[in-house]
Design an enzyme around this catalytic site. Structure first.
Site, PDB file in Angstrom:
ATOM      1  N   SER A  83     -59.485 -24.458  11.560  1.00  0.00           N
ATOM      2  CA  SER A  83     -60.849 -24.530  11.007  1.00  0.00           C
ATOM      3  C   SER A  83     -61.688 -23.259  11.187  1.00  0.00           C
ATOM      4  O   SER A  83     -62.828 -23.227  10.724  1.00  0.00           O
ATOM      5  CB  SER A  83     -61.649 -25.721  11.578  1.00  0.00           C
ATOM      6  OG  SER A  83     -61.206 -26.942  11.026  1.00  0.00           O
TER       7      SER A  83
ATOM      8  N   TYR B 106     -62.642 -22.486   6.690  1.00  0.00           N
ATOM      9  CA  TYR B 106     -63.425 -23.689   6.997  1.00  0.00           C
ATOM     10  C   TYR B 106     -64.666 -23.405   7.852  1.00  0.00           C
ATOM     11  O   TYR B 106     -65.505 -24.298   8.042  1.00  0.00           O
ATOM     12  CB  TYR B 106     -62.550 -24.765   7.647  1.00  0.00           C
ATOM     13  CG  TYR B 106     -61.723 -25.572   6.654  1.00  0.00           C
ATOM     14  CD1 TYR B 106     -61.681 -25.228   5.309  1.00  0.00           C
ATOM     15  CD2 TYR B 106     -61.009 -26.688   7.056  1.00  0.00           C
ATOM     16  CE1 TYR B 106     -60.926 -25.961   4.395  1.00  0.00           C
ATOM     17  CE2 TYR B 106     -60.253 -27.439   6.140  1.00  0.00           C
ATOM     18  CZ  TYR B 106     -60.222 -27.061   4.810  1.00  0.00           C
ATOM     19  OH  TYR B 106     -59.487 -27.792   3.906  1.00  0.00           O
TER      20      TYR B 106
ATOM     21  N   VAL C 297     -53.401 -19.276   6.748  1.00  0.00           N
ATOM     22  CA  VAL C 297     -52.179 -19.582   7.477  1.00  0.00           C
ATOM     23  C   VAL C 297     -51.300 -20.567   6.681  1.00  0.00           C
ATOM     24  O   VAL C 297     -50.067 -20.495   6.725  1.00  0.00           O
ATOM     25  CB  VAL C 297     -52.521 -20.082   8.904  1.00  0.00           C
ATOM     26  CG1 VAL C 297     -53.150 -21.450   8.901  1.00  0.00           C
ATOM     27  CG2 VAL C 297     -51.290 -20.064   9.792  1.00  0.00           C
ATOM     28  N   ASP C 298     -51.919 -21.439   5.913  1.00  0.00           N
ATOM     29  CA  ASP C 298     -51.206 -22.398   5.076  1.00  0.00           C
ATOM     30  C   ASP C 298     -50.308 -21.663   4.066  1.00  0.00           C
ATOM     31  O   ASP C 298     -49.104 -21.964   3.944  1.00  0.00           O
ATOM     32  CB  ASP C 298     -52.259 -23.260   4.342  1.00  0.00           C
ATOM     33  CG  ASP C 298     -51.705 -24.546   3.772  1.00  0.00           C
ATOM     34  OD1 ASP C 298     -50.473 -24.726   3.803  1.00  0.00           O
ATOM     35  OD2 ASP C 298     -52.494 -25.362   3.293  1.00  0.00           O
TER      36      ASP C 298
ATOM     37  N   ASN D 156     -55.095 -28.190   4.174  1.00  0.00           N
ATOM     38  CA  ASN D 156     -56.232 -28.887   3.565  1.00  0.00           C
ATOM     39  C   ASN D 156     -55.789 -30.301   3.175  1.00  0.00           C
ATOM     40  O   ASN D 156     -54.607 -30.627   3.245  1.00  0.00           O
ATOM     41  CB  ASN D 156     -56.800 -28.102   2.374  1.00  0.00           C
ATOM     42  CG  ASN D 156     -55.756 -27.877   1.285  1.00  0.00           C
ATOM     43  OD1 ASN D 156     -55.043 -28.800   0.897  1.00  0.00           O
ATOM     44  ND2 ASN D 156     -55.646 -26.642   0.805  1.00  0.00           N
TER      45      ASN D 156
ATOM     46  N   GLY E  82     -61.074 -20.234  10.006  1.00  0.00           N
ATOM     47  CA  GLY E  82     -60.963 -19.277   8.908  1.00  0.00           C
ATOM     48  C   GLY E  82     -61.914 -19.676   7.800  1.00  0.00           C
ATOM     49  O   GLY E  82     -63.135 -19.739   7.998  1.00  0.00           O
TER      50      GLY E  82
ATOM     51  N   ILE F  93     -47.912 -16.748  13.069  1.00  0.00           N
ATOM     52  CA  ILE F  93     -47.340 -18.014  13.557  1.00  0.00           C
ATOM     53  C   ILE F  93     -45.992 -18.344  12.894  1.00  0.00           C
ATOM     54  O   ILE F  93     -45.158 -19.026  13.491  1.00  0.00           O
ATOM     55  CB  ILE F  93     -48.354 -19.173  13.371  1.00  0.00           C
ATOM     56  CG1 ILE F  93     -48.030 -20.337  14.314  1.00  0.00           C
ATOM     57  CG2 ILE F  93     -48.440 -19.630  11.922  1.00  0.00           C
ATOM     58  CD1 ILE F  93     -49.155 -21.342  14.471  1.00  0.00           C
TER      59      ILE F  93
HETATM   60  P1  ADP Z   1     -58.993 -23.123   7.937  1.00  0.00           P
HETATM   61  O1  ADP Z   1     -59.101 -23.480   6.490  1.00  0.00           O
HETATM   62  O2  ADP Z   1     -58.577 -24.301   8.808  1.00  0.00           O
HETATM   63  O3  ADP Z   1     -60.177 -22.410   8.449  1.00  0.00           O
HETATM   64  P2  ADP Z   1     -57.463 -20.623   7.677  1.00  0.00           P
HETATM   65  O4  ADP Z   1     -56.006 -20.495   7.310  1.00  0.00           O
HETATM   66  O5  ADP Z   1     -58.456 -20.047   6.741  1.00  0.00           O
HETATM   67  O6  ADP Z   1     -57.688 -22.188   7.966  1.00  0.00           O
HETATM   68  O7  ADP Z   1     -57.700 -19.981   9.112  1.00  0.00           O
HETATM   69  C1  ADP Z   1     -57.303 -20.562  10.305  1.00  0.00           C
HETATM   70  C2  ADP Z   1     -56.924 -19.479  11.281  1.00  0.00           C
HETATM   71  O8  ADP Z   1     -55.592 -19.027  10.993  1.00  0.00           O
HETATM   72  C3  ADP Z   1     -57.813 -18.241  11.221  1.00  0.00           C
HETATM   73  O9  ADP Z   1     -58.198 -17.903  12.550  1.00  0.00           O
HETATM   74  C4  ADP Z   1     -56.885 -17.168  10.639  1.00  0.00           C
HETATM   75  O10 ADP Z   1     -57.188 -15.887  11.157  1.00  0.00           O
HETATM   76  C5  ADP Z   1     -55.538 -17.624  11.107  1.00  0.00           C
HETATM   77  N1  ADP Z   1     -54.358 -17.132  10.383  1.00  0.00           N
HETATM   78  C6  ADP Z   1     -54.241 -16.701   9.104  1.00  0.00           C
HETATM   79  N2  ADP Z   1     -52.954 -16.356   8.826  1.00  0.00           N
HETATM   80  C7  ADP Z   1     -52.236 -16.591   9.971  1.00  0.00           C
HETATM   81  C8  ADP Z   1     -50.867 -16.441  10.352  1.00  0.00           C
HETATM   82  N3  ADP Z   1     -49.945 -15.981   9.499  1.00  0.00           N
HETATM   83  N4  ADP Z   1     -50.509 -16.778  11.625  1.00  0.00           N
HETATM   84  C9  ADP Z   1     -51.418 -17.258  12.499  1.00  0.00           C
HETATM   85  N5  ADP Z   1     -52.717 -17.431  12.211  1.00  0.00           N
HETATM   86  C10 ADP Z   1     -53.129 -17.083  10.965  1.00  0.00           C
END
Ligand code: ADP
Length: 171
Positions: free
Chosen positions: A118, A122, A34-35, A25, A120, A12
């Protein structure tokens, strides 16, 4: 014209859109997944701005500049932590999508990209989350004409397949 909804399989942080949504969070001070990727790509100024926001409740979101990202804005959306489905998780997830759209529209965005909030760390069940994300988005698309393009960015194969299947059903 109604906004186009597209599913893509990409990082993303690389997307050239007006706003990308971060699965943040409550602290808004960075995390993994992703954060972490968004903060790395945006650079340290993003964290500086986030520190001024005073955190964020689950179901709510806050908007910042995109700094070094191609995206003009980052919308930090706090999804619910899955706790078995008995803690209002579904309505909180719906609310976080709605709130993210609201902030994007207020900022004048025409394009926006969502991660699978949420699903990943979460732990929200992916199919259930995809259905909520799609239904909420389709409602917005019916109501708002200023949005042109909405991307569901699916980072893992399972989410990508789910979104492709669920969206093709409606055609
Ligand atoms: P949450 O804590 O809300 O679950 P996560 O970051 O653990 O957030 O995961 C949310 C989604 O983002 C997951 O489906 C994960 O595969 C996805 N994700 C992780 N890195 C990236 C990225 N660089 N670009 C897009 N999506 C990503």
């Amino acid at each position: 014209m109604k906004a186009l909804i597209e599913v893509c399989k990409s990082d993303i942080t690389t997307l050239k859109v007006d706003a990308i949504v971060n699965a943040a969070n409550c602290s808004l001070l960075g995390g993994g997944g992703v954060d972490g990727a968004i903060h790395r790509a945006a650079g340290p100024k993003l964290l500086e701005e986030c520190k001024t926001l005073g955190g964020c409740e689950p179901g709510d979101a806050k908007i910042t500049d995109g700094y070094a990202l191609s995206a003009r804005y980052v919308i930090h959306a706090v999804g619910p932590i899955w706790q078995g489905g008995t803690h209002d998780e579904e309505s909180l997830l719906e609310r976080v999508y709605k709130r993210s759209f609201q902030l994007a529209i207020e900022a004048g965005c025409e394009s926006i990209a969502f991660p699978n909030i949420s699903t990943g760390v979460y732990g929200f069940p992916k199919k259930q989350a995809a259905k909520i994300a799609i239904a909420t988005t389709q409602t917005i698309v019916e109501q708002v004409t200023s949005l042109k393009k909405i991307f569901f960015t699916c980072f893992d194969e399972e989410n990508y397949d789910l979104y492709m299947k669920l969206l093709s059903k409606d055609d």
